[in-house]
Scaffold this motif. Structure first.
Motif, PDB file in Angstrom:
ATOM      1  N   HIS A 102       0.817  -1.207   0.046  1.00 12.30           N
ATOM      2  CA  HIS A 102       0.028  -0.054   0.162  1.00 12.30           C
ATOM      3  C   HIS A 102       0.815   1.355   0.065  1.00 12.30           C
ATOM      4  O   HIS A 102       0.610   2.024  -0.892  1.00 12.30           O
ATOM      5  CB  HIS A 102      -0.950  -0.036   1.247  1.00 12.30           C
ATOM      6  CG  HIS A 102      -1.488   1.266   1.595  1.00 12.30           C
ATOM      7  ND1 HIS A 102      -2.103   2.121   0.805  1.00 12.30           N
ATOM      8  CD2 HIS A 102      -1.398   1.941   2.900  1.00 12.30           C
ATOM      9  CE1 HIS A 102      -2.447   3.095   1.388  1.00 12.30           C
ATOM     10  NE2 HIS A 102      -2.103   3.067   2.630  1.00 12.30           N
ATOM     11  N   SER A 132       0.768   3.899  -3.177  1.00 13.85           N
ATOM     12  CA  SER A 132       0.251   5.094  -2.838  1.00 13.85           C
ATOM     13  C   SER A 132       1.065   6.006  -3.661  1.00 13.85           C
ATOM     14  O   SER A 132       0.699   7.133  -4.061  1.00 13.85           O
ATOM     15  CB  SER A 132       0.306   5.430  -1.347  1.00 13.85           C
ATOM     16  OG  SER A 132      -0.609   4.765  -1.092  1.00 13.85           O
ATOM     17  N   LEU A 148      -5.520  -2.618   0.029  1.00 13.86           N
ATOM     18  CA  LEU A 148      -6.314  -1.696   1.030  1.00 13.86           C
ATOM     19  C   LEU A 148      -7.445  -2.753   1.629  1.00 13.86           C
ATOM     20  O   LEU A 148      -7.834  -2.584   2.780  1.00 13.86           O
ATOM     21  CB  LEU A 148      -6.744  -0.582   0.205  1.00 13.86           C
ATOM     22  CG  LEU A 148      -5.896   0.433  -0.086  1.00 13.86           C
ATOM     23  CD1 LEU A 148      -6.608   1.547  -0.875  1.00 13.86           C
ATOM     24  CD2 LEU A 148      -5.479   1.464   1.409  1.00 13.86           C
ATOM     25  N   HIS A 149      -8.078  -3.623   0.706  1.00 12.38           N
ATOM     26  CA  HIS A 149      -9.286  -4.533   1.212  1.00 12.38           C
ATOM     27  C   HIS A 149      -8.750  -5.429   2.288  1.00 12.38           C
ATOM     28  O   HIS A 149      -9.170  -5.718   3.539  1.00 12.38           O
ATOM     29  CB  HIS A 149      -9.415  -5.300   0.263  1.00 12.38           C
ATOM     30  CG  HIS A 149     -10.854  -6.007   0.476  1.00 12.38           C
ATOM     31  ND1 HIS A 149     -11.107  -7.191  -0.220  1.00 12.38           N
ATOM     32  CD2 HIS A 149     -11.700  -6.072   1.364  1.00 12.38           C
ATOM     33  CE1 HIS A 149     -12.347  -7.636   0.325  1.00 12.38           C
ATOM     34  NE2 HIS A 149     -12.556  -7.066   1.396  1.00 12.38           N
ATOM     35  N   GLU A 209      -8.125  -3.661   5.425  1.00 14.30           N
ATOM     36  CA  GLU A 209      -9.621  -3.016   5.904  1.00 14.30           C
ATOM     37  C   GLU A 209     -10.027  -1.611   5.752  1.00 14.30           C
ATOM     38  O   GLU A 209     -10.725  -1.085   6.325  1.00 14.30           O
ATOM     39  CB  GLU A 209     -10.123  -3.519   7.403  1.00 14.30           C
ATOM     40  CG  GLU A 209      -9.791  -5.158   7.655  1.00 14.30           C
ATOM     41  CD  GLU A 209     -10.318  -5.471   8.985  1.00 14.30           C
ATOM     42  OE1 GLU A 209     -10.524  -4.951   9.620  1.00 14.30           O
ATOM     43  OE2 GLU A 209     -10.121  -6.745   9.392  1.00 14.30           O
ATOM     44  N   GLU A 210      -9.344  -1.198   4.802  1.00 11.65           N
ATOM     45  CA  GLU A 210      -9.552   0.301   4.300  1.00 11.65           C
ATOM     46  C   GLU A 210     -10.299   0.159   3.194  1.00 11.65           C
ATOM     47  O   GLU A 210     -10.026   0.403   1.888  1.00 11.65           O
ATOM     48  CB  GLU A 210      -8.238   1.039   4.006  1.00 11.65           C
ATOM     49  CG  GLU A 210      -7.226   0.990   5.044  1.00 11.65           C
ATOM     50  CD  GLU A 210      -7.513   2.124   6.241  1.00 11.65           C
ATOM     51  OE1 GLU A 210      -8.615   2.828   5.946  1.00 11.65           O
ATOM     52  OE2 GLU A 210      -6.995   1.850   7.267  1.00 11.65           O
ATOM     53  N   THR A 211     -11.597  -0.431   3.234  1.00 11.09           N
ATOM     54  CA  THR A 211     -12.512  -0.721   2.243  1.00 11.09           C
ATOM     55  C   THR A 211     -13.163   0.484   1.522  1.00 11.09           C
ATOM     56  O   THR A 211     -13.416   0.435   0.159  1.00 11.09           O
ATOM     57  CB  THR A 211     -13.640  -1.726   2.854  1.00 11.09           C
ATOM     58  OG1 THR A 211     -14.301  -1.206   3.982  1.00 11.09           O
ATOM     59  CG2 THR A 211     -13.167  -2.948   3.193  1.00 11.09           C
ATOM     60  N   GLU A 212     -13.221   1.742   2.058  1.00  7.70           N
ATOM     61  CA  GLU A 212     -14.080   2.846   1.533  1.00  7.70           C
ATOM     62  C   GLU A 212     -12.922   3.261   0.268  1.00  7.70           C
ATOM     63  O   GLU A 212     -13.246   3.712  -0.745  1.00  7.70           O
ATOM     64  CB  GLU A 212     -14.282   3.973   2.359  1.00  7.70           C
ATOM     65  CG  GLU A 212     -15.499   3.489   3.127  1.00  7.70           C
ATOM     66  CD  GLU A 212     -15.898   4.557   4.061  1.00  7.70           C
ATOM     67  OE1 GLU A 212     -15.091   5.650   4.042  1.00  7.70           O
ATOM     68  OE2 GLU A 212     -17.046   4.348   4.850  1.00  7.70           O
ATOM     69  N   GLU A 213     -11.695   3.453   0.770  1.00  2.62           N
ATOM     70  CA  GLU A 213     -10.606   3.672  -0.207  1.00  2.62           C
ATOM     71  C   GLU A 213     -10.349   2.825  -1.305  1.00  2.62           C
ATOM     72  O   GLU A 213     -10.239   3.330  -2.361  1.00  2.62           O
ATOM     73  CB  GLU A 213      -9.140   4.219   0.663  1.00  2.62           C
ATOM     74  CG  GLU A 213      -8.033   4.730  -0.218  1.00  2.62           C
ATOM     75  CD  GLU A 213      -6.811   5.031   0.584  1.00  2.62           C
ATOM     76  OE1 GLU A 213      -6.006   5.245  -0.140  1.00  2.62           O
ATOM     77  OE2 GLU A 213      -7.006   4.812   1.870  1.00  2.62           O
ATOM     78  N   ASN A 239     -18.610  -2.117   2.319  1.00  5.37           N
ATOM     79  CA  ASN A 239     -18.889  -1.060   2.914  1.00  5.37           C
ATOM     80  C   ASN A 239     -20.510  -0.755   3.185  1.00  5.37           C
ATOM     81  O   ASN A 239     -20.885   0.265   3.279  1.00  5.37           O
ATOM     82  CB  ASN A 239     -18.541   0.079   1.687  1.00  5.37           C
ATOM     83  CG  ASN A 239     -17.051   0.309   1.626  1.00  5.37           C
ATOM     84  OD1 ASN A 239     -16.362   0.387   2.860  1.00  5.37           O
ATOM     85  ND2 ASN A 239     -16.627   0.315   0.668  1.00  5.37           N
TER      86      ASN A 239
END
Length: 394
Positions: A115, A119, A139-140, A143-147, A176
């Motif tokens: 990540h 980035s 990211l999934h 657990e940064e699922t919105e990004e 989400n």
């Protein structure tokens, strides 16, 4: 007379290797040989060159960048990440090197480093879909699922016909809590490819969340049929079976799930709860010990172990476990359940009931309802359902 270019290039690579034998620290020769091995996809000679680098302790940044690419081709992902890191630390800033290094970390399970590297690239408007999707999957995992969903949406704009991207979007919409869009996207994907894994997981999960048990079960069964090594599918099916009091089937499917994803704490916990409900403290402890080995600071694991201690008559040890669990997770379900068991055993059924009431009156983290409402809804649906009887139960 035509010349076989591939054969000629292989001969050239062999000559370069011979020259390196006479001049082992010649960086220009080594760079040419590595680049040619990459072009030819020659994994065997590529590995010989990697071994040569190690023997000669060569860590020049440009050479390490090429070595990262060679390692990727050979499926040596951790080594690819390590070589790429040395190249970047040495000042290499080329996007291809950063991407190759990120791939090495991603495929060796180091999603945080992947990540960080991706980035540096994914903010570019013209980032390729492969980069955006890999970053989203990293990211999934974090657990940064919105990004992650935002990146997948960008990728789908670039390649709207890509079924894999659309399936991943469905899964992230589900993660989400966008259940209706997730189901629509999943159905669109599965209409074109009925076996697309991400869409199947999204479809089965949304149906389960919406209490459409038959549709969810059918989706999970199809998923494990076409993707038999998908631990999440086995775990999802087992969760449904647990909910339906089909404990024997749930146990078997959870055992399969942990074979394919042994680092998933929640699956070990669900398996432990089956054994707890059966009063099988030995098997419950084994499952919770596996969870504890993954994360020693997970409150629900300590609470579960406290329940097992109570089942085995170790009250003082259970009390210590409850204190640890509540310190780590003050609203932990397993610790509160253990508290209630101790109060019940001590002859305080009213206080035990109060503890359970406090748990039930909280809004659950994945719902707008309290635990009591969810339990009442479940009881109404399953009022005539009888749980599996295990051979050890009478």
């Amino acid at each position: 007379m035509t010349i076989d270019n591939s054969s000629a290039e292989q001969n050239r690579l062999a000559r370069l290797l011979t020259f390196l034998g006479h001049d082992p620290t010649n960086l220009a020769l080594l760079a040419d040989a590595l680049a040619l091995a990459i072009d030819l996809g020659d994994v065997i000679h590529g590995q010989q060159l990697i071994d040569h680098m190690k023997t000669q302790a060569i860590e020049e940044p440009n050479i390490c960048a090429l070595a990262a690419h060679v390692s990727l081709q050979a499926g040596q992902y951790a080594e690819a990440g390590a070589f790429g890191d040395k190249a970047i630390e040495g000042g290499i800033k080329h996007p291809a090197v950063i991407f190759n290094t990120a791939q090495g970390h991603f495929y060796s399970g180091d999603y945080a480093t992947a990540h960080t590297l991706l980035s540096r690239l994914s903010h570019e408007a013209q980032s390729p879909t492969s980069l955006l999707v890999m970053h989203a999957r990293a990211l999934h995992q974090l657990e940064e699922t919105e990004e992650a969903e935002a990146l997948v949406a960008r990728a789908l704009l670039q390649d709207p016909a890509n079924i894999e991207i659309r399936g991943l979007l469905a899964l992230l919409q589900y993660e989400n809590d966008n259940y209706s869009p997730a189901l629509i996207t999943a159905h669109e994907t599965l209409a074109q490819n009925p076996d697309q894994l991400d869409a199947l997981i999204a479809c089965a999960s949304v149906h389960f969340h919406q209490h459409n048990i038959t549709a969810s079960r059918n989706a999970w069964l199809h998923t494990i049929a076409v993707h038999p090594e998908c631990g999440r599918a086995w775990s999802g099916l087992a969760r449904l079976e647990f909910n339906e009091l089909e404990f024997d089937a749930a146990e078997e499917h959870l055992k399969t799930a942990v074979k394919f994803m042994p680092d998933h704490i929640g699956t070990w916990h669900l398996l432990a709860w089956i054994y707890i409900l059966r009063g099988d403290s030995i098997q419950a402890r084994r499952a919770l010990d596996c969870s504890y080995a993954l994360d020693r600071n997970f409150g629900e694991t300590h609470g579960g172990l406290a329940i097992v201690d109570i089942l085995e008559g170790m009250t003082e040890r259970a009390q210590k476990g409850i204190r640890r669990a509540l310190k780590l997770k003050p609203d932990g379900l397993s610790a509160r359940y253990a508290e209630a068991l101790l109060l019940q055993q001590a002859g305080h059924p009213e206080k035990a009931a109060q503890v359970i009431d406090q748990v039930l009156d909280r809004t659950r983290p994945d719902s707008s309802d309290t635990g009591r409402v969810l339990m009442e809804n479940w009881l109404q649906t399953h009022q005539n359902k009888i749980p599996d009887r295990h051979p050890d139960q009478h």
